[in-house]
Design an enzyme around this catalytic site. Structure first.
Site, PDB file in Angstrom:
ATOM      1  N   ARG A   1      96.000   5.106  40.635  1.00  0.00           N
ATOM      2  CA  ARG A   1      95.644   5.128  39.334  1.00  0.00           C
ATOM      3  C   ARG A   1      93.704   5.600  38.652  1.00  0.00           C
ATOM      4  O   ARG A   1      92.945   4.402  39.376  1.00  0.00           O
ATOM      5  CB  ARG A   1      96.189   4.625  38.077  1.00  0.00           C
TER       6      ARG A   1
ATOM      7  N   THR B   1      91.010   6.421  33.043  1.00  0.00           N
ATOM      8  CA  THR B   1      92.490   8.004  32.102  1.00  0.00           C
ATOM      9  C   THR B   1      93.595   7.036  31.550  1.00  0.00           C
ATOM     10  O   THR B   1      94.774   7.410  31.252  1.00  0.00           O
ATOM     11  CB  THR B   1      92.387   8.983  32.777  1.00  0.00           C
TER      12      THR B   1
ATOM     13  N   ASP C   1      99.425  -5.929  43.507  1.00  0.00           N
ATOM     14  CA  ASP C   1      97.718  -6.937  44.173  1.00  0.00           C
ATOM     15  C   ASP C   1      98.591  -8.711  44.275  1.00  0.00           C
ATOM     16  O   ASP C   1      98.720  -9.720  44.972  1.00  0.00           O
ATOM     17  CB  ASP C   1      97.110  -7.464  42.749  1.00  0.00           C
TER      18      ASP C   1
END
Length: 215
Positions: free
Chosen positions: A110, A114, A209
């Site tokens: 990602r 943006t 994560d």
């Protein structure tokens, strides 16, 4: 602001045990191992619902008492397609239900500015068009990664595609449902929406994560 989407193509798996496990998953105090285990368990709950319509056929079985007619899945082939990397956390839960399923992979990263996805890897079973495809990704936020994964699968011939996410934002649901007219989405919860960083609120943080302990 209310976000409208086609509720007929969204199934919320809200079993009491799902809600209980999800509350622990959301908690910032939940450690990596427990978080990983919960993601796998919730994927299993969703898998039951996502595969509820698998066709059955009669088979003859001899029990210790007598011969009888039972039901088995009628030869439908499945493929589990995790969106890397967080989607990997849902794979084992689904494989515990369908050990013979093939596993493909779609890698997305990602853009932090943006918030749009960039594909860096795609590896799918050769007979993907003959399989029920379960795309898995714990978080459906903006919907960009899921929409792109759907596009890739359609390009490779997939016809029956179902998306399994644990937590979704309404904005993500809208984007995915508009991007593909046939996909059905399964979630454990639909949250309030996205914050300025395109994270789901209240959400559960960065699933990748927390699954892999890279906080």
């Amino acid at each position: 602001m209310t976000v409208a989407y086609d509720v007929a193509r969204v199934t919320v798996v809200d079993h009491p045990l799902v809600q209980h496990k999800l509350s622990i998953l959301r908690d910032e105090r939940t450690g990596t191992k427990q978080f990983r285990d919960l993601v796998s368990e919730l994927a299993m709950f969703e898998g039951y619902e996502a595969m509820r319509d698998l066709p059955l056929e009669d088979v003859r079985v001899t029990t210790p008492i007598c011969e009888t007619t039972c039901k088995q899945v009628a030869g439908k082939k499945l493929a589990i397609i995790p969106i890397l990397r967080a989607g990997l956390g849902m794979v084992d839960g689904l494989l515990s239900l369908v050990p013979a399923a093939r596993v493909g992979h779609i890698g997305m990263s990602r853009d932090e500015v943006t918030h749009e996805p960039h594909e860096y890897y795609c590896k799918l079973p050769q007979d993907i068009g003959e399989r029920i495809c379960l795309i898995v990704d714990p978080m459906l936020a903006t919907g960009g990664s899921a929409a792109d994964a759907l596009k890739q699968l359609r390009h490779h011939g997939a016809r029956d595609i179902r998306l399994l996410s644990i937590v979704a934002a309404p904005e993500g649901l809208v984007r995915v449902l508009e991007a593909d007219s046939d996909v059905h989405i399964y979630v454990c919860a639909i949250d309030e929406g996205l914050n300025e960083r395109a994270y789901i609120v209240p959400g559960l943080g960065d699933a990748g994560d927390r699954i892999f302990g890279t906080l």
